[in-house]
Each structure stands twice: as structure tokens, then as C-alpha cells.
Motif scaffolding. Structure first.
Motif, PDB file in Angstrom:
ATOM      1  N   UNK A  38       0.859  -1.177   0.000  1.00 23.15           N
ATOM      2  CA  UNK A  38       0.000   0.000   0.000  1.00 23.15           C
ATOM      3  C   UNK A  38       0.898   1.230   0.000  1.00 23.15           C
ATOM      4  N   UNK A  39       0.448   2.270  -0.654  1.00 19.34           N
ATOM      5  CA  UNK A  39       1.226   3.507  -0.661  1.00 19.34           C
ATOM      6  C   UNK A  39       0.836   4.416   0.498  1.00 19.34           C
ATOM      7  N   UNK A  40      -0.101   3.980   1.310  1.00 17.96           N
ATOM      8  CA  UNK A  40      -0.420   4.737   2.518  1.00 17.96           C
ATOM      9  C   UNK A  40       0.801   4.662   3.431  1.00 17.96           C
ATOM     10  N   UNK A  41       1.124   5.770   4.115  1.00 16.23           N
ATOM     11  CA  UNK A  41       2.347   5.802   4.906  1.00 16.23           C
ATOM     12  C   UNK A  41       2.119   5.989   6.402  1.00 16.23           C
ATOM     13  N   UNK A  42       0.954   6.488   6.805  1.00 13.50           N
ATOM     14  CA  UNK A  42       0.655   6.685   8.221  1.00 13.50           C
ATOM     15  C   UNK A  42      -0.299   5.593   8.683  1.00 13.50           C
ATOM     16  N   UNK A  43       0.002   5.008   9.847  1.00 12.71           N
ATOM     17  CA  UNK A  43      -0.856   3.937  10.358  1.00 12.71           C
ATOM     18  C   UNK A  43      -2.274   4.471  10.553  1.00 12.71           C
ATOM     19  N   UNK A  44      -3.219   3.550  10.492  1.00 11.65           N
ATOM     20  CA  UNK A  44      -4.636   3.877  10.569  1.00 11.65           C
ATOM     21  C   UNK A  44      -5.145   3.478  11.953  1.00 11.65           C
ATOM     22  N   UNK A  45      -5.782   4.400  12.632  1.00  9.73           N
ATOM     23  CA  UNK A  45      -6.341   4.098  13.958  1.00  9.73           C
ATOM     24  C   UNK A  45      -7.580   3.220  13.813  1.00  9.73           C
ATOM     25  N   UNK A  46      -7.951   2.590  14.897  1.00 11.76           N
ATOM     26  CA  UNK A  46      -9.181   1.788  14.890  1.00 11.76           C
ATOM     27  C   UNK A  46     -10.379   2.660  14.549  1.00 11.76           C
ATOM     28  N   UNK A  47     -10.402   3.867  15.078  1.00  9.56           N
ATOM     29  CA  UNK A  47     -11.522   4.782  14.805  1.00  9.56           C
ATOM     30  C   UNK A  47     -11.571   5.151  13.317  1.00  9.56           C
ATOM     31  N   UNK A  48     -10.409   5.406  12.711  1.00 13.41           N
ATOM     32  CA  UNK A  48     -10.381   5.715  11.276  1.00 13.41           C
ATOM     33  C   UNK A  48     -10.854   4.519  10.460  1.00 13.41           C
ATOM     34  N   UNK A  49     -10.450   3.315  10.862  1.00 11.77           N
ATOM     35  CA  UNK A  49     -10.910   2.133  10.134  1.00 11.77           C
ATOM     36  C   UNK A  49     -12.417   1.963  10.292  1.00 11.77           C
ATOM     37  N   UNK A  50     -12.945   2.229  11.474  1.00 16.78           N
ATOM     38  CA  UNK A  50     -14.401   2.193  11.668  1.00 16.78           C
ATOM     39  C   UNK A  50     -15.089   3.160  10.715  1.00 16.78           C
ATOM     40  N   UNK A  51     -14.528   4.360  10.577  1.00 16.80           N
ATOM     41  CA  UNK A  51     -15.104   5.347   9.663  1.00 16.80           C
ATOM     42  C   UNK A  51     -15.091   4.844   8.227  1.00 16.80           C
ATOM     43  N   UNK A  52     -13.982   4.244   7.826  1.00 17.52           N
ATOM     44  CA  UNK A  52     -13.885   3.731   6.455  1.00 17.52           C
ATOM     45  C   UNK A  52     -14.904   2.626   6.212  1.00 17.52           C
ATOM     46  N   UNK A  53     -15.062   1.760   7.190  1.00 15.95           N
ATOM     47  CA  UNK A  53     -16.044   0.678   7.056  1.00 15.95           C
ATOM     48  C   UNK A  53     -17.447   1.261   6.971  1.00 15.95           C
TER      49      UNK A  53
END
Length: 182
Positions: A38-53
Motif C-alpha cells: 500500500x502507498x499509505x504511509x501513516x498507520x490507521x487508527x481503529x476509529x479511522x478504520x471504523x469510519x472507512x467501514x
């Protein structure tokens, strides 16, 4: 081309739920920190992943594979491009926990996603692969994807230029669809 019918998929493959966010974020963060997958460079928080879902439209499925109560992999579809003419094309992605690769989960999880996408009426599935990645290439080609192009040095991660190859899968013919989804 033969996909595993959903009725044959193990019960441990299911649609994603918000409660899966920590497991999915943990898997994805491994790839962010350690690979150019993945070209994403900053780790994703659980809250951010919840938002994406939560923000993912129902027409773009996410599936998880669960082993002994733990999410060990996930696959998802995302919009290929925003223009209306691309409405029947999606990009697919799959990530497995590094300790659960080579166990056949990708060969079950990815076809389950493809079955859903074709059932939903998508015509083209596109897989973008940061190169080199022989395991991902093998999985895509095993499922009938064909390489259609490669961009040189389009990403830069860990101070290295990275090529990205694109593999494409078109909806199976009518006879292939009936075999795949029965």
C-alpha cells in the motif's frame, strides 16, 4: 474460469462489521509499516478504520475471514474512478495477516469477493499490484486476471521508486456466471 460458489465458502468468510475494525486496522498497519503493498504511509487508527467501514457503500462489499474468532484477512472493492462511465468497474484489494499467508485463505476470500461483485452487476474488476509481488500476481492470475499494463516508478515509499502493474478481470460469460454462482 471457475470461482468457488458462495454456498461452498467456509462460514468463516462473512461481510465486515464495525467490530472488525481493530483486526482489519492491525492487518493493514502491518502493510503500511513494512511493505510497499500500500502507498499509505501513516498507520490507521481503529476509529479511522471504523469510519472507512461505515462510509463504504453497500454496493462495494468488504469481506473478512475469521479464524478462531480473530480477523485474519479481508478483501474489499472500491471505486475505480469517479466518472459515471466507470460505474461498472471497481478496484479490488486483499490483505491477509502475515502469519496467515500461504494457508489458502486468499484463494477462498478473493473468489468470494469476486462472486459478490459479479452478482452486483460489476463488469470489470481491476487489481493494482505494487511490484514486485509474486504472490499477489499468482493469486490474481490463478483467478483469471490478465495483466493489462504497468506504470513505472509511480510511487515512492521507503525512499524507493515503485512500479505498479494492473491486472483486469471481466465478468465471466453467461455460462461461466451460472457455473460460478449456482
Amino acid at each position: 474460469m471457475q470461482f468457488i460458489p458462495l454456498c461452498m465458502a467456509p462460514t468463516s468468510i462473512r461481510p465486515i462489521e464495525l467490530a472488525d475494525a481493530p483486526g482489519v486496522a492491525g492487518i493493514y498497519n502491518h502493510y503500511i509499516r513494512n511493505t510497499a503493498t500500500t502507498f499509505e504511509e501513516k498507520v490507521v487508527s481503529n476509529r479511522e478504520m471504523e469510519r472507512r467501514i461505515a462510509d463504504q457503500p453497500e454496493s462495494l462489499p468488504w469481506l473478512v475471514v475469521v479464524e478462531e474468532g480473530q480477523v485474519v484477512g479481508y478483501a474489499l472493492a472500491s471505486n475505480w474512478k469517479s466518472r459515471c462511465a466507470y460505474a461498472n468497474s471497481v478496484e479490488s484489494s486483499i490483505y491477509l495477516h502475515p502469519q496467515h499467508t500461504g494457508k489458502g485463505w486468499g484463494g477462498l476470500l478473493y473468489p468470494a469477493l469476486l462472486n459478490q461483485l459479479f452478482t452486483l452487476g460489476y463488469h470489470t474488476i481491476i487489481g493494482g499490484i505494487a511490484l514486485p509481488n509474486p504472490a499477489s500476481i499468482r493469486l490474481h492470475e490463478k483467478l483469471g486476471f490478465e495483466k493489462v499494463g504497468q506504470f513505472r516508478e509511480v510511487g515512492n515509499k521507503f525512499n524507493s521508486w515503485i512500479d505498479v502493474g494492473y491486472w483486469q478481470l471481466l465478468v465471466p460469460t453467461n455460462e461461466g456466471v451460472s457455473d460460478s454462482f449456482s
